[in-house]
Each structure stands twice: as structure tokens, then as C-alpha cells.
Design a protein around this motif. Sequence first.
Motif, mmCIF file in Angstrom:
data_model
loop_
_atom_site.group_PDB
_atom_site.id
_atom_site.type_symbol
_atom_site.label_atom_id
_atom_site.label_comp_id
_atom_site.label_asym_id
_atom_site.label_seq_id
_atom_site.Cartn_x
_atom_site.Cartn_y
_atom_site.Cartn_z
ATOM 1 N N GLY A 2 0.801 -1.215 0.000
ATOM 2 C CA GLY A 2 0.000 0.000 0.000
ATOM 3 C C GLY A 2 0.835 1.266 0.000
ATOM 4 O O GLY A 2 0.328 2.348 0.230
ATOM 5 N N ILE A 3 2.125 1.123 -0.262
ATOM 6 C CA ILE A 3 2.993 2.301 -0.309
ATOM 7 C C ILE A 3 3.025 2.798 -1.752
ATOM 8 O O ILE A 3 3.209 2.017 -2.665
ATOM 9 N N SER A 4 2.823 4.080 -1.947
ATOM 10 C CA SER A 4 2.770 4.571 -3.319
ATOM 11 C C SER A 4 4.151 5.022 -3.779
ATOM 12 O O SER A 4 5.032 5.319 -2.970
ATOM 13 N N SER A 5 4.315 5.086 -5.108
ATOM 14 C CA SER A 5 5.610 5.509 -5.650
ATOM 15 C C SER A 5 5.905 6.941 -5.228
ATOM 16 O O SER A 5 7.051 7.293 -4.975
ATOM 17 N N ALA A 6 4.856 7.767 -5.155
ATOM 18 C CA ALA A 6 5.068 9.160 -4.756
ATOM 19 C C ALA A 6 5.659 9.220 -3.352
ATOM 20 O O ALA A 6 6.542 10.042 -3.071
ATOM 21 N N GLN A 7 5.190 8.334 -2.468
ATOM 22 C CA GLN A 7 5.711 8.311 -1.103
ATOM 23 C C GLN A 7 7.184 7.893 -1.093
ATOM 24 O O GLN A 7 7.993 8.487 -0.380
ATOM 25 N N ILE A 8 7.495 6.874 -1.881
ATOM 26 C CA ILE A 8 8.881 6.407 -1.934
ATOM 27 C C ILE A 8 9.774 7.522 -2.454
ATOM 28 O O ILE A 8 10.825 7.819 -1.885
ATOM 29 N N LEU A 9 9.334 8.169 -3.545
ATOM 30 C CA LEU A 9 10.148 9.223 -4.141
ATOM 31 C C LEU A 9 10.313 10.385 -3.171
ATOM 32 O O LEU A 9 11.408 10.947 -3.069
ATOM 33 N N SER A 10 9.246 10.719 -2.464
ATOM 34 C CA SER A 10 9.387 11.868 -1.563
ATOM 35 C C SER A 10 10.300 11.515 -0.398
ATOM 36 O O SER A 10 11.039 12.356 0.098
ATOM 37 N N TYR A 11 10.277 10.251 0.017
ATOM 38 C CA TYR A 11 11.188 9.832 1.081
ATOM 39 C C TYR A 11 12.634 9.934 0.599
ATOM 40 O O TYR A 11 13.492 10.499 1.274
ATOM 41 N N LEU A 12 12.885 9.397 -0.595
ATOM 42 C CA LEU A 12 14.251 9.418 -1.118
ATOM 43 C C LEU A 12 14.707 10.851 -1.353
ATOM 44 O O LEU A 12 15.852 11.202 -1.064
ATOM 45 N N THR A 13 13.801 11.685 -1.863
ATOM 46 C CA THR A 13 14.177 13.074 -2.146
ATOM 47 C C THR A 13 14.491 13.831 -0.870
ATOM 48 O O THR A 13 15.495 14.541 -0.787
#
Lengths: 471, 73
Positions: free
Chosen positions: A368-379
Motif C-alpha cells: 500500500g505504499i505509493s511511488s510518490a511516497q517512496i520518491l518523496s522519502y528518497l528526495t
Amino acid sequence: MSASSSQALEYLELLPRQTHTKLYEQPSTVLAIFRCMLPHLAKTIVMAMLYMPTPFAASDLDAWFRPDGKREREKALAVLEQLHIVVPQQDAHRRTSYELYPGFARSLRQALEGSGTHRSFGVPSSTPDPKRVTVAFLDEYARNQWENILFYMVGSTVGLANAGALAQDVNEGTKALLRAGDFVKLAHGRVSITRAGFTFVLQETNAQVWSLLIVYLKHAPQLSMSETDVLSFLFMLGSLELGQDYTTSTLSATQLQMLEDLSAFGIVYRSSKDALTFYPTRLAVTLTSDSGALSSSEPLAKSLVSSNRDGSAQGFIIVETNYRLYAYTSSLLQIAVLSLFTKLTTRFPNLVSGKLTKESITRAVKLGISSAQILSYLTSHAHPQMQKTQPFLPPTVMDQIRLWEYEGERVETTNGFLMKEFSSESEYRDVLSYAESLGVLVWKSDAKRLFFVDRVEQISLYLQKKKNRSG
Amino acid sequence: MVKATRGTLVKCDASIKAMLLDIDSKHRNDFIIEELDEEHVLVKETKIAELKQRLQSMMKERLKEPESSESES
């Protein structure tokens, strides 16, 4: 208004009028709402109206705004009306005027002038505490408690060996609360994180505290606690001073019960369960301040950031174009979060390395983790070296992560309401532009005179008013 | 009189929409409240999770993709 207080605002808006009335009896609550819940324009309107002896005609208010500021005005007034701070009235000639809700105005004046004999800003303990604790100790305590909660959520999902041991520090009440808030779910006796939970972990600490407290508030009635009592206590906590001990003798039964739960979250500290004093920690005193943005809260921003990010506030993640990922961290929490969506292969004393793979991303998406969440975490945790380029992450990697997600999820959904059967084009246009100015419009079809909104309360109020005016 | 219908707005591309309609017709039209346009349908809020699941399994059936194996490089 920061992101963290906006979720508190959303919660407040949905409360009924009676609750608002009771809340506004406490000057500390009113001040907190004014300070950090209201949009800036709404603050200006409240301030202007605070010492007005008579109701304020709507036409006069309109004259204050440029025609192109209509959208902002509608938004500010909508918030104020929803919170029952501003009450619209109609006189015999059908002219609308606005008035501040009397209880709100009185409490805000008291808060500003320091008048009245209320004790809503907390009463410092009169007897000196022999076991006085330092601010550094309080920070440490808050950090430990809070990190344990986060680790409980993330750690067991990724199956770190010692997660179980650490999770024992989180008490049953907190665990139940996390489940109730849908942040974690139990499957086959194991705890795993949900989409809401991941959003939670990725937020800044202040927003996390609010999210958890809102879940707590929603479940307060089940624990036979009054919602108003709980809320006004939270707002009071926000106005307390760090490092000062406060007496528990002025608190209500509900609030005493809350103290216990709050000390489990690390929001307050008590030396023992029946101590006569309590200390608010940094998590408490920043509840209602627009922290982070203020320069005076520099130590706060630093200490909270470093607490959660293990001293690596400037970022520690390097992602290469070949999807390899290096993270300079030794914090178990960080590693656990990363391993939710990365295939970690090697761990060194101060570094973990791994790779973003299709498998690891789709596994995260399934959780249930979205790509936007992953990207914002990495960013947001990109290493300073990465931050020299714009955007921080290699574009190919960003696109690929989105594509991997898209393969799994082919539809985009929004809950809300479809508005239809407008009697005329002009009515459709009118309501549509109102919905647009509120920022709730999701989709529209001019040809079919349909539109879709994610929240309907304000619109139905608006329609009601329209009907009254014409009928 | 204006009416507000509670539901979930689903945005998808046309091919997916066709699949959604197919699922709906096979299950007594139990999911979709209204078709809005080429890329939007309104679905019952309580049924959205089930619909998504059925869509997943239907796609797995219809689109047999070769599982790309992970190359270490």
C-alpha cells in the motif's frame, strides 16, 4: 499553516457546533486554534472583527478584497464558518452580516490581554521538585518513546530479528491505537504496516504526533473520555513551557487518565504513575506552534530532526542511475524503512547498500505504499552530494519507480460525492465555481452538468443558503 | 433539485474501463453506479476494494507477461 496542523484542522472542522462552543470556553484552545489552525487571511479577518461592537456587513467585508481575491476570501470564510468562529446573519432586508462567535471572541480577548481567572494555560507546580529533570533528559525520553512506536510499526513488517524485543517497550494501549488508526494490521500474528502507516512514518514528527492524537481523539468516547476535555488538554499542552513541571491537581479525571497515555507516547513525562507533577516534552510544546518555519525554534527543528533521522538531518541516501542505493546510516529505524522498498544486500557499520528492483518496489506497492511516497522519502533524505543536481534523484530512476507502480495499479480512486441534476446552466456554473474556490473539485463534465467533489459539507450548506435566498 | 450521490470516482484508461464494465455486467451490475465518460466511472464506495481485486486477477489472466528476471549488474 503547516502540513501538520492542517490535519488537525480537518478534524476540527467536522466537529458539531456544541463541541466547538464548549471548546471555545478555554482561552488556550482559542489561542491555539487561532495561532496555527487558521489560514493567514482568516486570521486577518478575525483580528479585524475582534473588537467590533456591531455585526460586520458582508458588503463591507467584500469591499476589502480585490475582485481577483474572491477565491481566497471564500476559502477563509468557509473555514471560519465551518469552525463556527464567524456566524453569518441576515437582517430583515436580507442583507448578510458577519459576527464573531461571542464565546470565541471573549476567550481570544482574554488570551491576548491575559485577563480572566481561567487556568487554561496550565498551573506550574508550586513546590520545587526534588527529582527535577533537565530539558536534555526530556528530549531523550520523548525521542526514545516516539522512535519505539515508529520502530514497532516498521520493524516487524520487514522482519528484523530484534524487532520483537524492541516492540515490547510499546505498551498495549498504543498498539491497539495504531491498529485502530489503521496504521498497522495484524496478519498471521505478525504486525505489518499499511499505506496510512507508511504515510505516517514519512511525515515530519510534528505531523506524526497529530495523526496519532487524532486517532486517539476519535477513540476517546469509547474510553468514556469526553472529546472536548481531551482536545482542550492537548491545546493547553501546546502552550506550556519546556522544562517546567506542572501540577496535576487542576486537571479533570479525563485529563489525568490522558496523562498516562500521553506519557506512553513520550508527549509528557512523569517520574512515576502517581506523581503530582508532569513535564511536557518537546513533542507537546510544539503541538500548536508553527514549528520548523520559525527561526526561534531552531534547536527544536534540529533536535527533532536529528532524533528521528539519527543525526543525519542533511540527508544520507545516494541513488545511482543503475538503481543502486547507498545509505549512510546506522539507525535501525532508517534501515527498516529503506528495506520496505529496497533490496538491501550489504550492511557496514555506517552504511547499507542495496538496489531498487522491480520486485522490491512492487512488494512495497502491494503493502500500500505509493511511488510518490517512496520518491518523496528518497528526495527528502537525499545526500548533500545528490542535492547538487536538480532534481535530486536520477530522472530515469524516478520514472522507472512510477512505471513499476503503474503496472500494479491501473486505476486511480477518490472517495466523495457526485453532484448532478442541476436545473440550469447558471446554477451549475455557480456551484461549480464555488466548489473550485473551496478546492474540493476533483472532476467535472460541462456537457453532462456533473461534477465530483471529495467533500460535500460546505457545498450543501451553500446550496441550502441559495435555496433560502431564492425561496 | 441538485442531488449528491456518494461514491468513489475511478479514473482509468479506456481499456481498463472496458474491463471494469465487463466485471460489473458479470456480477449483476453490483459495482458501478454510473459511467461518466471515457475515463471515469462512479463506483459504490463499499465495493471498490472487491472491484480492484477482481480487476487484478482479470489482468493477470488476460495479460500474460514474461516475468522479467532480475539481473545483477
